[in-house]
Scaffold this motif. Structure first.
Motif, PDB file in Angstrom:
ATOM      1  N   LEU B 307       0.833  -1.208   0.000  1.00  0.00           N
ATOM      2  CA  LEU B 307       0.000   0.000   0.000  1.00  0.00           C
ATOM      3  C   LEU B 307       0.866   1.256   0.000  1.00  0.00           C
ATOM      4  CD1 LEU B 307      -2.852  -1.049   2.446  1.00  0.00           C
ATOM      5  CD2 LEU B 307      -3.022  -0.636  -0.015  1.00  0.00           C
ATOM      6  N   LEU B 308       1.934   1.227   0.794  1.00  0.00           N
ATOM      7  CA  LEU B 308       2.805   2.397   0.836  1.00  0.00           C
ATOM      8  C   LEU B 308       3.459   2.613  -0.520  1.00  0.00           C
ATOM      9  CD1 LEU B 308       4.501   1.987   4.330  1.00  0.00           C
ATOM     10  CD2 LEU B 308       2.720   3.616   3.654  1.00  0.00           C
ATOM     11  N   ASP B 309       3.835   1.497  -1.141  1.00  0.00           N
ATOM     12  CA  ASP B 309       4.440   1.521  -2.458  1.00  0.00           C
ATOM     13  C   ASP B 309       3.496   2.179  -3.466  1.00  0.00           C
ATOM     14  OD1 ASP B 309       6.649   0.688  -3.931  1.00  0.00           O
ATOM     15  OD2 ASP B 309       5.493  -0.977  -4.812  1.00  0.00           O
ATOM     16  N   LEU B 310       2.257   1.744  -3.388  1.00  0.00           N
ATOM     17  CA  LEU B 310       1.224   2.224  -4.288  1.00  0.00           C
ATOM     18  C   LEU B 310       0.946   3.711  -4.053  1.00  0.00           C
ATOM     19  CD1 LEU B 310      -0.538   0.862  -6.395  1.00  0.00           C
ATOM     20  CD2 LEU B 310      -2.272   0.520  -4.631  1.00  0.00           C
ATOM     21  N   MET B 311       0.932   4.039  -2.769  1.00  0.00           N
ATOM     22  CA  MET B 311       0.652   5.421  -2.384  1.00  0.00           C
ATOM     23  C   MET B 311       1.728   6.348  -2.960  1.00  0.00           C
ATOM     24  SD  MET B 311      -0.135   6.477   1.501  1.00  0.00           S
ATOM     25  CE  MET B 311      -0.311   8.187   1.962  1.00  0.00           C
ATOM     26  N   ALA B 312       2.978   5.921  -2.825  1.00  0.00           N
ATOM     27  CA  ALA B 312       4.081   6.749  -3.314  1.00  0.00           C
ATOM     28  C   ALA B 312       4.002   6.923  -4.817  1.00  0.00           C
ATOM     29  CB  ALA B 312       5.414   6.116  -2.927  1.00  0.00           C
ATOM     30  N   ALA B 313       3.511   5.884  -5.511  1.00  0.00           N
ATOM     31  CA  ALA B 313       3.450   5.953  -6.960  1.00  0.00           C
ATOM     32  C   ALA B 313       2.253   6.773  -7.445  1.00  0.00           C
ATOM     33  CB  ALA B 313       3.384   4.544  -7.536  1.00  0.00           C
ATOM     34  N   GLU B 314       1.139   6.616  -6.750  1.00  0.00           N
ATOM     35  CA  GLU B 314      -0.087   7.216  -7.266  1.00  0.00           C
ATOM     36  C   GLU B 314      -0.380   8.592  -6.699  1.00  0.00           C
ATOM     37  OE1 GLU B 314      -3.457   4.732  -7.379  1.00  0.00           O
ATOM     38  OE2 GLU B 314      -2.419   3.181  -8.546  1.00  0.00           O
ATOM     39  N   ILE B 315      -0.097   8.751  -5.415  1.00  0.00           N
ATOM     40  CA  ILE B 315      -0.339  10.077  -4.851  1.00  0.00           C
ATOM     41  C   ILE B 315       0.914  10.588  -4.155  1.00  0.00           C
ATOM     42  CG2 ILE B 315      -2.870  10.192  -4.600  1.00  0.00           C
ATOM     43  CD1 ILE B 315      -2.508   8.819  -1.868  1.00  0.00           C
ATOM     44  N   PRO B 316       1.966  10.818  -4.949  1.00  0.00           N
ATOM     45  CA  PRO B 316       3.259  11.209  -4.361  1.00  0.00           C
ATOM     46  C   PRO B 316       3.148  12.459  -3.496  1.00  0.00           C
ATOM     47  CG  PRO B 316       3.271  11.453  -6.749  1.00  0.00           C
ATOM     48  CD  PRO B 316       1.996  10.770  -6.404  1.00  0.00           C
ATOM     49  N   GLU B 317       2.240  13.365  -3.845  1.00  0.00           N
ATOM     50  CA  GLU B 317       2.148  14.612  -3.071  1.00  0.00           C
ATOM     51  C   GLU B 317       1.726  14.353  -1.632  1.00  0.00           C
ATOM     52  OE1 GLU B 317       0.351  13.739  -5.661  1.00  0.00           O
ATOM     53  OE2 GLU B 317      -1.748  13.707  -5.026  1.00  0.00           O
ATOM     54  N   GLN B 318       1.003  13.239  -1.422  1.00  0.00           N
ATOM     55  CA  GLN B 318       0.553  12.911  -0.061  1.00  0.00           C
ATOM     56  C   GLN B 318       1.685  12.339   0.796  1.00  0.00           C
ATOM     57  OE1 GLN B 318      -2.460  13.430   1.072  1.00  0.00           O
ATOM     58  NE2 GLN B 318      -3.760  13.652  -0.733  1.00  0.00           N
ATOM     59  N   THR B 319       2.794  11.989   0.154  1.00  0.00           N
ATOM     60  CA  THR B 319       3.860  11.343   0.919  1.00  0.00           C
ATOM     61  C   THR B 319       4.958  12.318   1.313  1.00  0.00           C
ATOM     62  OG1 THR B 319       5.104  10.792  -1.054  1.00  0.00           O
ATOM     63  CG2 THR B 319       3.449   9.180  -0.332  1.00  0.00           C
ATOM     64  N   LYS B 320       4.819  13.562   0.852  1.00  0.00           N
ATOM     65  CA  LYS B 320       5.847  14.554   1.183  1.00  0.00           C
ATOM     66  C   LYS B 320       5.566  15.149   2.551  1.00  0.00           C
ATOM     67  CE  LYS B 320       7.729  14.833  -3.112  1.00  0.00           C
ATOM     68  NZ  LYS B 320       7.303  13.442  -3.465  1.00  0.00           N
ATOM     69  N   ASN B 321       5.734  14.388   3.570  1.00  0.00           N
ATOM     70  CA  ASN B 321       5.552  14.895   4.926  1.00  0.00           C
ATOM     71  C   ASN B 321       6.484  14.149   5.864  1.00  0.00           C
ATOM     72  OD1 ASN B 321       4.310  12.405   5.695  1.00  0.00           O
ATOM     73  ND2 ASN B 321       2.437  13.132   4.656  1.00  0.00           N
ATOM     74  N   ASP B 322       6.515  14.521   7.140  1.00  0.00           N
ATOM     75  CA  ASP B 322       7.442  13.900   8.096  1.00  0.00           C
ATOM     76  C   ASP B 322       7.049  12.461   8.433  1.00  0.00           C
ATOM     77  OD1 ASP B 322       8.838  16.185   8.120  1.00  0.00           O
ATOM     78  OD2 ASP B 322       8.007  16.943  10.009  1.00  0.00           O
ATOM     79  N   PHE B 323       5.773  12.195   8.275  1.00  0.00           N
ATOM     80  CA  PHE B 323       5.289  10.891   8.752  1.00  0.00           C
ATOM     81  C   PHE B 323       5.573   9.748   7.788  1.00  0.00           C
ATOM     82  CE2 PHE B 323       2.624  13.993  10.987  1.00  0.00           C
ATOM     83  CZ  PHE B 323       2.847  13.581  12.299  1.00  0.00           C
ATOM     84  N   PHE B 324       5.345  10.047   6.508  1.00  0.00           N
ATOM     85  CA  PHE B 324       5.408   8.957   5.541  1.00  0.00           C
ATOM     86  C   PHE B 324       6.727   8.174   5.579  1.00  0.00           C
ATOM     87  CE2 PHE B 324       5.924   6.901   1.464  1.00  0.00           C
ATOM     88  CZ  PHE B 324       4.728   6.223   1.359  1.00  0.00           C
ATOM     89  N   PRO B 325       7.867   8.876   5.548  1.00  0.00           N
ATOM     90  CA  PRO B 325       9.132   8.107   5.566  1.00  0.00           C
ATOM     91  C   PRO B 325       9.275   7.269   6.839  1.00  0.00           C
ATOM     92  CG  PRO B 325       9.522  10.414   5.016  1.00  0.00           C
ATOM     93  CD  PRO B 325       8.092  10.328   5.449  1.00  0.00           C
TER      94      PRO B 325
END
Lengths: 131, 506
Positions: B307-325
């Motif tokens: 899911l995280l993989d998919l999230m990074a690919a499909e909605i990259p803008e949502q992963t640009k935060n302190d939490f995602f990494p």
């Protein structure tokens, strides 16, 4: 990149189904999906397709651990259907038991054994081999 | 006997035809191995017959005297007694007939029977006449029989095994202390008693079922495990062995029964057995648990990863935060942990992996191939001292992982500014191939970590790449191949791991 007409997912895990659908759709590799939650549903579904004279999915991603009818039982039933149309079956399972790997090799219908989690890259790779 | 002596002694009283008679007496004495002697108290002289001289092993022309005669007897008890008896014969006119030990002129020890007889004239003892018989052979035989008898009876009485003689009706004739002790009865209570009646009901037919074969000789010995009731009602577990004593025409006379008390052993065995069963069950449960946990967790962690993989690919803008990494890192670590658990549970559960004989030197060289980059980078020098004929019996995938683990540890935990030196050697011992992997690295404080070194999730170094699983897996893999592993280490000197592997199976 050739598009696959139809992909069949046999898996009881909605998250996996969701993720695979998203990856395949976003990469425009396969637009049509049929999803079955266990082996029994899949056998019934495939039979109906054959009976109605339609084409069965040309790619099947098969989970092993499922309720009612598991992946192995599905394979045994699937062989009995004696389908003349060509289809490719991949086992996609979180099992890493060597016994399962070896068992998979005994089915000539099974092209390969993919260990979960499936990644975007590994999924696309399968589609390319298939395509 | 008396008549004989009279005849013998008469010789000394004969005056006529003495020589002829003497020869006759000598030959008679010789055939009976009896000699005669005489001490004349008036002249203080001694006379010995030819046979007496023969028994003393002196020359035929030997001239005996009283003192020398006495000195032939063994010093101490024998000499004192013969002196005393002789003096009594002289002074109290008492005859004697006693066995003595003497030492002959040729230093041989002999048993002799000596008869002394005072000759009295007018109330005064004038002579002591007597006979001397060599009884060495007879005496030795009796003594050795006595000794044997004593040996057997002592052995019987004090044997740690219970022993009993049992007549053909099954009644005890005699028995030893241990037999009584085992069953808790006195000798008096058991003699004449049918011992089989003390058997545990389930065992009562064992003897009757086999006794026929013992009697007719198809079985010469019969052995079984058997329970008896002791006097206090408790049960004694025995090993019973029965044999038959036969007379000279092969008829059975009685049985010899021996019992060994194995009650304690039996209980200890039962305890061990039940402990073993408990351990087995627990082990099975544990393996099942590990299997279930690792497999079930795997699919969940796999989904999270996906899911995280998919999230990074499909909605990259949502992963640009302190939490995602951070979430991603946690998920990766979770997957790794589960992966490791899986490996461990696989090593312990499956012996499906095939054991193969391989050439050790080749195998080590291949394993080193994957460290080329690290070796170059760290300028490590690796010395291999392995005979090119040495074969080991192993599971290739395991030995590969074991070598990778030890070698990578040796490189990873090198000391700063010190060129890593790793020595890999192998020696053949009686039961194992001993592989030493020795480094000059950081070392491990064994006083602190001895018990934990091969434990799960223990790290001994604050090292960025330190993972605790390596040694645990390594140890499990070595043990799965029937080997063992030992470690010696000194902080800031280095570590030596010794792996013991099985010889090739041929």
């Amino acid at each position: 990149m050739t598009q696959i007409d139809s992909t069949c997912l046999i898996d009881d895990d909605p998250i996996f189904v969701f993720a695979v659908k998203r990856i395949l759709k976003s990469s425009h590799l396969s637009e049509n999906f049929s999803v079955y939650n266990n082996g029994k549903e899949a056998i019934i579904g495939l039979k109906q397709i054959i009976d109605s004279g339609k084409t069965i999915p040309n790619l099947i991603l098969l989970d092993l651990n499922m309720p009612i009818m598991d992946g192995w039982q599905f394979l045994d039933e699937f062989i009995k259907l004696k389908i003349s149309q060509k289809t490719t079956i991949y086992i996609v399972s979180s099992s890493i038991d060597p016994a399962d790997f070896n068992k998979a090799k005994t089915y000539e219908q099974v092209s390969d054994f993919i260990v979960k989690p499936i990644t975007r890259e590994s999924l696309l790779e399968i589609m390319q081999i298939k395509a | 006997m008396k008549e004989l002596y009279k005849q013998l002694f008469q010789k000394h009283n004969l005056t006529t035809n003495e020589n002829e008679m003497g020869t006759y007496m000598d030959s008679l004495q010789e055939s009976m191995a009896i000699g005669s002697w005489e001490v004349n108290l008036l002249t203080n002289t001694a006379t010995w017959s030819t046979m007496t001289k023969t028994i003393h092993e002196v020359e035929p022309d030997y001239k005996p005297n009283i003192l020398e005669g006495i000195n032939f007897f063994l010093e101490g008890y024998n000499r004192d007694l013969v002196t005393k008896l002789f003096n009594r014969a002289v002074n109290h006119q008492e005859k004697y007939d006693t066995d003595f030990q003497l030492k002959t002129a040729k230093n041989n020890l002999k048993w002799v029977r000596i008869v002394g007889y005072p000759v009295i004239k007018d109330g005064v003892t004038v002579k002591i006449i007597g006979a001397l018989q060599d009884i060495t052979d007879k005496n030795n035989l009796i003594k050795s029989l006595e000794l044997k008898e004593k040996l057997i009876s002592t052995t019987f009485e004090h044997a740690p095994n219970g022993m009993a003689l049992i007549n053909l009706k099954g009644e005890i004739i005699s028995l030893n202390k241990s037999f009584c002790g085992f069953l808790g009865y006195t000798k008096e209570e058991l003699i004449g008693f049918k011992v089989n009646t003390l058997s545990h009901p389930e065992d009562i037919n064992i003897i009757p079922n086999n006794i026929e074969a013992l009697i007719n000789g198809t079985l010469d010995k019969f052995k079984c495990e058997k329970r008896y009731f002791r006097k206090d009602g408790s049960i004694i577990y025995c090993i019973l062995s029965v044999s038959v004593l036969r007379d000279e025409i092969n008829n059975p006379i009685h049985f010899i029964s021996q019992i060994i008390d194995i009650t304690e052993r039996k209980f200890a065995y039962k305890k061990v057995e039940s402990l073993l069963q408990t351990t087995k069950n627990q082990n099975e449960k544990l393996l099942n648990f590990a299997h279930i946990v690792s497999h079930n967790l795997r699919s969940h962690s796999g989904n999270l990863e996906m899911l995280l993989d998919l999230m990074a690919a499909e909605i990259p803008e949502q992963t640009k935060n302190d939490f995602f990494p951070l979430i991603k890192e946690a998920v990766i670590k979770l997957s790794e942990t589960i992966q490791n658990l899986n490996e461990v549970s696989n090593i312990n559960s499956s012996k499906k992996e095939k054991i193969k004989n391989i050439n050790l030197l080749q195998f080590v060289n291949n394993a080193l191939g994957s460290f080329r980059a690290e070796i170059l980078e760290t300028k490590a020098s690796i010395n291999i001292d392995i005979n090119d004929k040495t074969e080991v019996s192993i599971i290739p995938a395991y030995l590969d992982s074991i070598l990778l683990n030890f070698i990578s540890n040796a490189i990873k935990y090198r000391r700063e500014n010190i060129k890593p030196v790793i020595n890999i050697s192998a020696k053949k011992t009686k039961n194992y191939i001993k592989i030493n992997i020795k480094d000059n690295g950081l070392g491990i404080d064994l006083d602190l970590h001895k018990d934990k070194i091969f434990g799960l999730y223990k790290t001994f170094h604050r090292h960025e790449k330190a993972r605790g699983l390596g040694l645990y897996i390594t140890k499990s893999q070595i043990e799965a191949m029937g080997g063992k592993v030992k470690v010696v280490s000194q902080v800031n000197k280095g570590t030596k791991f010794t792996i013991y592997l099985k010889h090739d199976t041929n």
